[in-house]
Design a protein around this motif. Structure first.
Motif, short mmCIF file in Angstrom:
data_model
loop_
_atom_site.label_atom_id
_atom_site.label_comp_id
_atom_site.label_asym_id
_atom_site.label_seq_id
_atom_site.Cartn_x
_atom_site.Cartn_y
_atom_site.Cartn_z
N ASP A 500 0.85 -1.19 0.00
CA ASP A 500 0.00 0.00 0.00
C ASP A 500 0.88 1.24 0.00
O ASP A 500 1.85 1.32 0.74
CB ASP A 500 -0.93 0.00 1.22
CG ASP A 500 -2.00 1.07 1.12
OD1 ASP A 500 -2.22 1.59 0.00
OD2 ASP A 500 -2.63 1.38 2.15
N LEU A 501 0.51 2.19 -0.84
CA LEU A 501 1.23 3.46 -0.94
C LEU A 501 0.36 4.54 -0.28
O LEU A 501 -0.42 5.22 -0.94
CB LEU A 501 1.50 3.80 -2.41
CG LEU A 501 2.23 5.11 -2.75
CD1 LEU A 501 3.58 5.18 -2.07
CD2 LEU A 501 2.39 5.25 -4.26
N TYR A 502 0.49 4.67 1.04
CA TYR A 502 -0.38 5.57 1.79
C TYR A 502 0.27 6.91 2.11
O TYR A 502 -0.40 7.83 2.59
CB TYR A 502 -0.87 4.90 3.08
CG TYR A 502 0.21 4.29 3.94
CD1 TYR A 502 0.98 5.06 4.80
CD2 TYR A 502 0.46 2.92 3.89
CE1 TYR A 502 1.98 4.51 5.58
CE2 TYR A 502 1.45 2.36 4.67
CZ TYR A 502 2.20 3.14 5.52
OH TYR A 502 3.19 2.59 6.29
N LEU A 503 1.58 7.04 1.90
CA LEU A 503 2.28 8.31 2.00
C LEU A 503 3.20 8.42 0.79
O LEU A 503 3.67 7.40 0.28
CB LEU A 503 3.13 8.40 3.27
CG LEU A 503 2.47 8.78 4.59
CD1 LEU A 503 3.52 8.78 5.70
CD2 LEU A 503 1.79 10.13 4.52
N TYR A 504 3.48 9.64 0.37
CA TYR A 504 4.37 9.82 -0.77
C TYR A 504 5.19 11.08 -0.55
O TYR A 504 4.68 12.09 -0.06
CB TYR A 504 3.57 9.94 -2.07
CG TYR A 504 4.41 10.23 -3.28
CD1 TYR A 504 5.18 9.24 -3.86
CD2 TYR A 504 4.44 11.51 -3.85
CE1 TYR A 504 5.96 9.50 -4.98
CE2 TYR A 504 5.21 11.78 -4.96
CZ TYR A 504 5.97 10.78 -5.51
OH TYR A 504 6.75 11.03 -6.61
N ASP A 505 6.47 11.01 -0.88
CA ASP A 505 7.35 12.16 -0.73
C ASP A 505 7.86 12.56 -2.12
O ASP A 505 8.60 11.81 -2.76
CB ASP A 505 8.53 11.81 0.19
CG ASP A 505 9.32 13.03 0.62
OD1 ASP A 505 9.43 13.97 -0.19
OD2 ASP A 505 9.82 13.05 1.75
N ALA A 506 7.45 13.72 -2.55
CA ALA A 506 7.82 14.17 -3.90
C ALA A 506 9.28 14.57 -4.00
O ALA A 506 9.81 14.72 -5.12
CB ALA A 506 6.93 15.36 -4.31
N ASN A 507 9.95 14.74 -2.86
CA ASN A 507 11.34 15.19 -2.87
C ASN A 507 12.34 14.09 -2.50
O ASN A 507 13.54 14.32 -2.52
CB ASN A 507 11.51 16.37 -1.92
CG ASN A 507 10.70 17.57 -2.35
OD1 ASN A 507 10.75 17.96 -3.52
ND2 ASN A 507 9.94 18.15 -1.43
#
Length: 608
Positions: A500-507
């Motif tokens: 599951d991808l429940y958080l994502y960091d664009a940096n």
């Protein structure tokens, strides 16, 4: 006539001594009735883990001190016992079956070892180093009743120059060990005094090879190698002992039998060597260059060591879709592998043989993976060399210690971090630095993991930034599974059982640091007859494989959405956990490996 009688007496004495050794070895046998690997039957008490213990820094002469030693357990603080209790097979922890003892020590007691050895005659006029691969946790050492030193830390090697304390022909070595397990704040990984579920048996004392090595007073202590594939160079920093002004380092690089480059530098200076037409290392092509380093002092060769290195680069870069990806050798590269605990039913922390140590890596490659997350444990040096040679990337965890505070893993942390005592904090910093120093030159290691699932996590930003500054050549996964801070190179999510991808960091790079845990208990291969645990459980191999493939399809879609690596739990069953690809005794593959491999390769190739 007198000479002949003396000769016969010598023969008789030698026969008696060999007979005594043989009898002792015959008396040793694995203790207890727990399941064992097939390699347990190959353990020879007279020839235990006989391979050279440190192949990344190799000399020709050495002596293995593994074997049957005397042992005793006494209350903490008591004097050395007048009489030992029995024999223990070093280097297997006393709680293990292969030690021949299988006793619990605990924080209220100390473990004593004693053995005797002789120095080979050809080592005259050289300094003698006594090496310990690893001792958990606090070790004090005596030679011929003289205390020569102490060491704390269960995961890093240490040595002493014992030359000034040698006496006569036979030397008596005494070691005392105290290990509080989870009653202390020190790094300990999965060890607890009362193992159950995901927690395992304590490991006390010597658990890696003990050995002797002759050196000149002026010698090479370590080599720190750093590849730069962008400029086609390798930097070699020799760490020296006893060196003086005017000493010279001479380095030779080989591709097989062919010398491709050489260079000289004054002692204390880094050696930079250009590698023409460099061959890059990867899991698909694990090419290693051979390295020979000479230390020349006062016009004579004082020391020669053999080593190796690889030309490889680990980095991160934003792709065309704006996702920050891991890169290997400047190309997007999805890293996928199992959570590897590194435990054995017969040896606990210590594999029964070198063949066994290598086996799990081979099986990981067979499953189509390109990475291993070495989970809250550090392996012997030979394990990392096997990874270098076979071609597998390694994420190296710092073993957990101290307490677990509030764990927030589905959001960025917004509470107070753990406040360690000054002593606990100092232990962590010392041992993490020692682990990094010891493992720095292994090319397979591409990620450092200072904390796991909030356990012992403190001063996260400071520790992460120190780790990154101390080794800028690797990526830093500051907090696998949380608590999450916007620091380091990686945001690492844990989710069980399915991805599951429940958080994502664009940096930063976003990874799935743990998932899966599909359980399949198999009768006849269980550490416990009942109370076996998995995140989700099935009844047969077909069901278990189908569930794995279902997760792989879901992961495939999440890779395209933003995951750049994934770690499946786990390589083998461990004690009460039954969620491995293999049983704990490594005798049964619990899934269809061909189907798993095909699914894994599809996931890995999703971002090509």
């Amino acid at each position: 006539m007198i000479k002949r009688q003396k000769f016969r007496s010598c023969l008789l004495f030698g026969a008696v001594m060999l007979g005594t050794i043989w009898v002792h070895a015959q008396q040793w046998k694995p203790a207890g009735d727990k399941i064992k690997t097939e390699w347990a039957e190959k353990v020879d008490a007279n020839n235990v883990l006989a391979e050279y213990p440190r192949p990344i820094l190799k000399r020709g002469d050495w002596k293995n001190l593994n074997g049957l030693w005397d042992y005793a357990i006494t209350p903490k603080g008591a004097s050395k016992p007048a009489q030992m209790e029995g024999e223990i097979l070093v280097p297997f922890a006393i709680e293990s079956s292969l030690s021949g003892v299988m006793k619990t020590v605990g924080e209220a007691n100390e473990l004593w070892y004693e053995t005797s050895f002789t120095i080979p005659s050809g080592w005259n006029k050289k300094d003698i180093l006594l090496h310990f691969g690893a001792v958990d946790w606090k070790a004090e050492i005596w030679l011929n009743d003289i205390k020569i030193g102490a060491h704390t830390g269960g995961y890093s090697p240490f040595n002493f120059n014992i030359t000034p304390y040698l006496k006569g022909k036979s030397q008596t070595l005494t070691v005392k060990v105290w290990d509080p397990s989870n009653a202390g704040t020190q790094p300990r990984g999965k060890q607890v005094n009362n193992p159950e579920g995901i927690w395992y048996t304590p490991v006390t004392g010597i658990w890696q090879t003990v050995w002797l090595e002759p050196v000149q007073k002026t010698h090479i202590e370590n080599l720190r190698t750093t590849p730069d594939i962008d400029n086609s160079t390798i930097s070699i920093v020799p760490e020296l002992s006893g060196s003086t002004s005017g000493d010279i380092i001479e380095v030779t690089v080989k591709d097989g039998a062919q010398v491709i480059s050489s260079a000289k530098a004054a002692a204390g200076q880094p050696v930079e060597i250009a590698i023409k037409d460099q061959k890059l290392w990867s899991p698909e092509s694990p090419f290693l260059y051979d390295l020979s380093v000479k230390l020349i002092s006062k016009g004579k060769v004082a020391d020669v060591v053999e080593s190796y290195f690889a030309m490889r680069k680990i980095s991160k870069k934003r792709d065309a879709n704006g996702v920050v990806r891991m890169q290997l050798n400047n190309k997007d590269y999805f890293q996928f592998g199992p959570l590897d605990q590194g435990w054995w039913p017969d040896g606990l922390y210590t594999a029964p043989t070198d063949e066994a140590l290598k086996y799990d890596i081979i099986k990981t490659k067979e499953l189509g993976f390109n990475m291993i997350r070495k989970h809250v444990k550090v392996e012997p040096a030979r394990w990392y060399t096997h990874c270098d040679q076979l071609g597998i990337l390694v994420w190296q965890d710092m073993p957990n210690g101290d307490a677990q505070p509030i764990w927030q893993h589905h959001q960025y942390f917004n509470a107070n971090e753990l406040q360690r005592t000054a002593a606990s904090e100092a232990i962590y910093r010392k041992e993490w630095k020692e682990i990094m120093d010891n493992l720095y030159s292994y090319p397979s290691i591409v990620v450092w993991v200072p904390f796991n699932e909030a356990w012992g996590q403190f001063k996260t930003v400071e520790i992460t930034e120190w780790t990154a500054a101390y080794d800028p050549s690797r990526l830093i996964n500051s907090a696998s599974g949380g608590n999450h801070f916007q620091t380091g190179d990686i945001l690492d999510l844990h989710n069980y059982p399915d991805p599951d991808l429940y958080l994502y960091d664009a940096n930063r790079v976003t990874v799935l640091g743990e998932y899966g845990g599909i359980g399949l208990p198999l009768e006849g291969h269980l550490w416990k007859p009942d109370n076996n645990w998995g995140y989700i459980r099935f009844k047969n191999s077909e069901e278990t494989t189908d569930e794995y493939l279902k997760y792989a399809k879901k992961l495939l879609n999440l890779v395209k959405s933003g995951f750049s690596a994934a770690v499946y739990t786990q390589t083998t069953d461990v004690e009460g956990e039954v969620n491995g690809f293999m049983t704990y005794d490594r005798k049964v593959d619990k899934m269809d490996f061909q189907k798993v491999r095909a699914a894994n390769r599809e996931v890995i190739e999703a971002i090509d």
